[in-house]
Every structure is written in C-alpha cells, then in structure tokens.
Motif scaffolding. Sequence first.
Motif, short mmCIF file in Angstrom:
data_model
loop_
_atom_site.label_atom_id
_atom_site.label_comp_id
_atom_site.label_asym_id
_atom_site.label_seq_id
_atom_site.Cartn_x
_atom_site.Cartn_y
_atom_site.Cartn_z
N THR A 194 8.49 8.94 -0.04
CA THR A 194 7.87 7.77 0.60
C THR A 194 8.27 7.70 2.07
N ARG A 247 5.80 8.19 5.30
CA ARG A 247 5.74 7.12 6.30
C ARG A 247 6.01 7.68 7.71
N TRP A 256 2.83 9.87 8.73
CA TRP A 256 1.60 9.12 8.95
C TRP A 256 1.75 8.00 9.96
N THR A 257 2.97 7.85 10.53
CA THR A 257 3.21 6.83 11.55
C THR A 257 3.47 7.44 12.92
N ASP A 311 3.86 5.34 -3.80
CA ASP A 311 2.64 4.55 -3.64
C ASP A 311 1.81 5.13 -2.50
N GLY A 360 -1.10 2.75 -1.19
CA GLY A 360 -0.66 1.70 -0.29
C GLY A 360 -0.32 2.24 1.09
N LEU A 361 0.34 3.40 1.16
CA LEU A 361 0.68 4.00 2.44
C LEU A 361 -0.57 4.39 3.22
N ARG A 418 -3.61 3.09 3.01
CA ARG A 418 -4.31 1.90 3.49
C ARG A 418 -3.59 1.28 4.68
N GLU A 419 -2.28 1.37 4.68
CA GLU A 419 -1.50 0.77 5.76
C GLU A 419 -1.47 1.64 7.01
N LEU A 420 -1.32 2.97 6.84
CA LEU A 420 -0.96 3.83 7.96
C LEU A 420 -2.09 4.73 8.47
N GLN A 421 -2.95 5.22 7.57
CA GLN A 421 -4.00 6.16 7.99
C GLN A 421 -5.34 5.81 7.31
N PRO A 422 -5.85 4.60 7.54
CA PRO A 422 -7.06 4.17 6.82
C PRO A 422 -8.31 4.93 7.20
#
Length: 330
Positions: free
Chosen positions: A161, A165, A168-169, A192, A195-196, A198-202
């Motif tokens: 995870t 993160r 992708w950040t 998840d 979730g990652l 959708r949050e970081l690389q939509p």
Amino acid sequence: MNNTRIVTPTCAQQAWHDLELGMFIHFDLNTWMPPDWSHRCYENWPSPAVFNPAKLDTDQWLEAAEAMGAKYAVLTATHGTGFMLWQSEAYPYGVKQSPWRDGEGDVVRDFVASCHKYGIQPGLYSHMCVNGHWQVDHPGRVNDGKGGDPAKQQAYADARTQALRELWTNYGPLMELWFDGGDPGQDITGVDVVGLLRELQPNAVLFQGPTSVPNLIRWVGNERGEALYPCWSTAHQGSAEDGLTEMDLSGDPHGALWVPAECDVALREHTWHWTPDSEDRVLSLEHLMGLYYRSVGRNSNLLINACPNRDGLIPDADVQRMREFGNEIR
C-alpha cells in the motif's frame, strides 16, 4: 423504441487509443541473474547490491522510443522480484539499498522526466500478484499462494500500500498503469487498490485493472503482439475473480463495457529482461511491420518491449531496429 445504451470510451481511453504505439521497458534484477533464474528461486535470492548499472541513461531509452514513433512508455517499477526502482520507504529492497549512485538514484524519477522531455506519455507497471522479496506468488498471497501467516500477509499488504501510494503520488499524472495478471482484490492481498486509484490516479488507463473503476483496457490474449480479427473495443465483463482476462479475446460488438485491447510483444523474441544469449533474437523489420498491421491495424494499441542491459542502456542493435521501424511507419 430501442432503448439500447450505446457504449462509448471515456476521454482517457480515447486519448490512450489515439497514441497507437508504446514502448514497454523491463528492468529488474533478472537482468543480472543467469538466464534460467526466476523470481521463484527463493534459495538463491539476489542482494540489492547486484543492481549497479554504470551507464544508465533514461534519455537514451526515450530517444529510442521517439525514434520508433512511440507516444507512450511503460516502465516496470516493480516486477517479479519486488525490487523497487525508486526511492521508497515501503520496505528495504530497492535502489535505495543498492550501490548505484550511492543509494541516491531513482530510475522512476529519471524515466518520467525523460518521458516529459521527449513528449512521451509515462506509464508504470507494478506487479500485484507476485513479489519474490516477500515470497508472494499468484494470486498475491505470501508463501506461493498457499495462505500462510496472517501477520506476514498484513505486513506485505501494508508495505505494498505504501509502495503504490509513493508511485502514484510522487511522479505526477500517469497515462497507463499495468496490472500484470490483474488485481486479485483486497480480500486476497489486503491492498485497497480501488481506493488508491480513485484517490491518486483517477485518469490513468488501467491494463487488466479492477473492474469497478473506469478507464479499463484489456489484454489481447497473447504475447505475440497481434490481435484477432475482428477486435472490438467493446466486450462483456469477465468474472470478478479474474478481472478482464476471461473476456472474449475478440471483444463483442454488443458488449456492455468499453475496454479496448493492448498487444504486448518483446522486441527480442521470448526475451522480456535482457540476457546475454538473446543478442541474435531481435525481431526483423518485416516481422515488426506485420505486427503493426495486426495490432494497430486491427483496432488495438501495440506495446513493444525494450530491455536495457547491465549497463542500463538499450543495446545498439535494438535501437537501430526501432529506428528502422519508426522510419518505415512514417
């Protein structure tokens, strides 16, 4: 009255499809190991110290991609060994623990910078099913998929995870994220991914990505670099367990999901990571043009793999063939 919904691509899918041709780059500790070694050879596990490419130059990689006419590139940020090509705090197995550039180097950072320099869209591959450092194998479980210690599985999930993160950040928006073999799901790996994303690389397109998020693309079903004919961009969703891998390989004109195909192929026949015995296996120009017609010409994108050698450079013969291929297309 016909109420059939017409399926259309997302903006991200359309932008990806318009790129047509990409470069894959496999670079992992396999490059320094014997040709018959694999990430399942746990008893002969390589130290991070083996990674020390004296001449690594990501500009050289992307110059070759530009010459070939590639509009996007995908780097194996973590492949089967779990060795991380960026400065990571997730776990101690990566360039940070290697002698390369005194442990301060970051291949992912350099790769993304070179992509921007040459006007090529960056993408990253990070294996969710396999990680040799953690002794994780399909389907993403510690101890070769046989279950094992729940505490070790949780430790792996926490580390992965954090690694995702970071990836992708820290490197900006990415065109494509490659899930080799798909994402097994949070109930199996503990990560998840949905979730990652959708949050970081939509806005990234997702090769074999989770089916509950948009911007999916599918595997064409072989590693020969060619699609079946016809090859529709629409298809029916595969099983939840296997993601998109069970889709009809030709797609379906009445499919409920827009999920175009990508054709991946090694420039050196049967060689994803560089090996000293593959120098005479560079595909001919005639062969590459045939693949171009049977991939891009059949409504798919073509992703051609380059394998940097132990110096960290794509060999001259491979660069020359990519240049010839790009000239022929133009």
